[in-house]
Design an enzyme around this catalytic site. Structure first.
Site, PDB file in Angstrom:
ATOM      1  CG  ASP A   1      -6.253   2.718  -7.426  1.00 47.74           C
ATOM      2  OD1 ASP A   1      -5.651   1.796  -6.850  1.00 47.74           O
ATOM      3  OD2 ASP A   1      -6.550   3.782  -6.871  1.00 47.74           O
TER       4      ASP A   1
ATOM      5  CD  GLU B   1      -3.076  -0.308  -0.089  1.00 43.28           C
ATOM      6  OE1 GLU B   1      -2.941   0.011  -1.286  1.00 43.28           O
ATOM      7  OE2 GLU B   1      -3.823  -1.225   0.288  1.00 43.28           O
TER       8      GLU B   1
ATOM      9  CB  ALA C   1     -16.176   1.823  -0.340  1.00 41.71           C
ATOM     10  N   GLY C   2     -12.860   2.929  -1.060  1.00 44.36           N
ATOM     11  CA  GLY C   2     -11.491   2.419  -1.241  1.00 44.36           C
ATOM     12  C   GLY C   2     -11.406   1.300  -2.260  1.00 44.36           C
ATOM     13  CG  LEU C   3     -14.117  -1.289  -2.791  1.00 46.13           C
ATOM     14  CD1 LEU C   3     -15.361  -2.140  -2.932  1.00 46.13           C
ATOM     15  CD2 LEU C   3     -12.985  -2.134  -2.219  1.00 46.13           C
TER      16      LEU C   3
HETATM   17  C1  GLA Z   1      -5.084   5.086  -3.860  1.00 43.98           C
HETATM   18  C2  GLA Z   1      -4.312   5.543  -5.093  1.00 43.98           C
HETATM   19  C3  GLA Z   1      -3.335   4.464  -5.554  1.00 43.98           C
HETATM   20  C4  GLA Z   1      -2.470   3.950  -4.405  1.00 43.98           C
HETATM   21  C5  GLA Z   1      -3.330   3.634  -3.185  1.00 43.98           C
HETATM   22  C6  GLA Z   1      -2.489   3.296  -1.988  1.00 43.98           C
HETATM   23  O1  GLA Z   1      -5.931   4.020  -4.164  1.00 43.98           O
HETATM   24  O2  GLA Z   1      -5.181   5.856  -6.142  1.00 43.98           O
HETATM   25  O3  GLA Z   1      -2.542   4.950  -6.625  1.00 43.98           O
HETATM   26  O4  GLA Z   1      -1.439   4.858  -4.110  1.00 43.98           O
HETATM   27  O5  GLA Z   1      -4.177   4.704  -2.844  1.00 43.98           O
HETATM   28  O6  GLA Z   1      -1.779   2.141  -2.212  1.00 43.98           O
END
Ligand code: GLA
Length: 381
Positions: A166, A29, A117-119
């Site tokens: 992502d 991460e 939601a971090g997805l």
């Molecule tokens: C977000 C960013 C990614 C990455 C993550 C952490 O999702 O868009 O590029 O840096 O945070 O790993």
């Protein structure tokens, strides 16, 4: 549903239909913008796009989520007060910079990737639209070029200095496989993630993060500050990937404490991912899961991108014997935790997490058991 809406809004059938997934990340991460490795995969939560050419130079953009139609002239792509529009316009702007599109288009999009939601719902939108435009205008750009284009859209138009993970995960995913992406060389390999008795369960804290709020960009700057200090002692250092822990520690006093702590997390996480990949190859999920817990501690205490809700969810999961590993996932400040859970124990796990979370925060915990799926795909061809 998307196609029907398109038909009813524009009175013709779409030319192209594309679906683009959200992503998970097993480990690694905040490493993508530090030149490290990440281990993401695409999931069975997707955004679908119906798109068709127009005779004029206008963009007619309809969001199913916001039930809103925006009309933008191709000749005037400027930031909108509606944030969902900017993810689309950023992509269009990148195409325009290279070679202007031959006409405008109609678009309807929507899906089930939960927002904030971090997805990576935003990357799914950007990757999906880049792919859809490429198909609609037959531009023949390879997938990796579309990944980079989508990242530039986010960096330059939306203003989040995110890395490449992502968009890459959304575009390149394969069913049943995680990808190990070397964010320095952009080389990648697929690894089967086929543990029969284990599933990936996401616990959604319901704390809405907004990467654009600046903390993400601040973390990135702190890492760059660390690199520029270390470069004085070794000019060959270009990212934290080039920095051994001992070298970082040697120069600890020459940098602000926060910068040191951020860099230390990154350097340790880079080494952790390398070791975690070996665990996966040996099918040693216990060792792998242990590293997920370590990652969470680092993200929480030293990178400081967690929050009390995420810390609580990980701590609770850790007490459960059916859980191999758990950690916050993605940029942080909210969103989901990712948990590797024995399949047979998933109902009890979910029950326990929901009850405990409600008791503590009075929030109904949403959980998603996700399947690793294919990346961005054209559906109508
Ligand atoms: C977000 C960013 C990614 C990455 C993550 C952490 O999702 O868009 O590029 O840096 O945070 O790993």
């Amino acid at each position: 549903m998307i196609s029907e809406k398109y038909q009813s809004l524009f009175s013709h059938t779409p030319d192209v239909i594309v679906t683009s997934p959200g992503r998970i990340n097993l480990i690694g991460e905040h490493l993508d913008y530090n030149g490290g490795w990440v281990l993401p995969a695409a999931i069975d939560k997707k955004i679908t796009f119906a798109i068709g050419k127009r005779a004029d130079n206008a963009l007619h953009l309809y969001s199913m989520d916001y039930e809103n139609l925006e009309i933008v002239p191709l000749s005037n792509i400027v930031s909108s007060a509606q944030s969902w529009v900017n993810y689309l316009l950023g992509v269009v702007e990148q195409f325009q910079k290279e070679q202007p599109l031959s006409s405008g288009f109609n678009l309807v999009f929507g899906g089930d990737v939960p927002l904030g939601a971090g997805l990576s719902s935003s990357a799914a939108v950007e990757a999906g639209l880049a792919f859809a435009i490429n198909e609609l205008f037959d531009l023949k750009k390879p997938r990796m070029e579309l990944v980079k284009l989508a990242q530039r859209a986010e960096n330059q138009f939306v203003g989040v200095q995110c890395g490449i993970m992502d968009m890459f995960a959304s575009m390149m995913g394969q069913a049943g496989k995680v990808m190990r992406l070397d964010c320095r060389s952009l080389e990648f390999q697929y690894f089967p993630f086929d543990f029969k008795d284990i599933k990936i369960v996401l616990c959604d804290s319901d704390v809405k993060h907004s990467l654009a709020d600046g903390q993400y960009n601040i973390r990135r700057k702190q890492c760059e500050e660390g690199v520029s200090i270390l470069q004085k002692y070794d000019p060959s250092v270009s990212t934290l990937r080039d920095v051994p822990l001992s070298f970082l520690k040697k120069h600890r006093d020459e940098m602000p404490l926060l910068v040191f702590q951020r860099c230390q997390y990154i350097v340790k996480e880079i080494a952790r991912v390398e070791a975690a990949c070996k665990d996966l190859e040996r099918h040693d999920l216990a060792a792998f899961g242990q590293k997920m817990f370590e990652t969470h501690l680092g993200l929480s205490h030293y990178y400081e991108v967690s929050c009390p809700e995420l810390d609580f969810l990980v701590k609770r999961a850790k007490k459960n014997e059916a859980v191999f590993g758990s950690r916050m996932m993605g940029g942080g400040f909210g969103g989901c935790t990712i948990n590797l859970v024995k399949t047979a124990a998933i109902p009890q796990f979910i029950e326990d997490m929901k009850t405990a979370y409600f008791k503590k925060f009075k929030i109904d915990l949403k959980t998603y058991v996700v399947t690793i799926s294919n990346g961005t795909t054209r559906l109508d061809a």
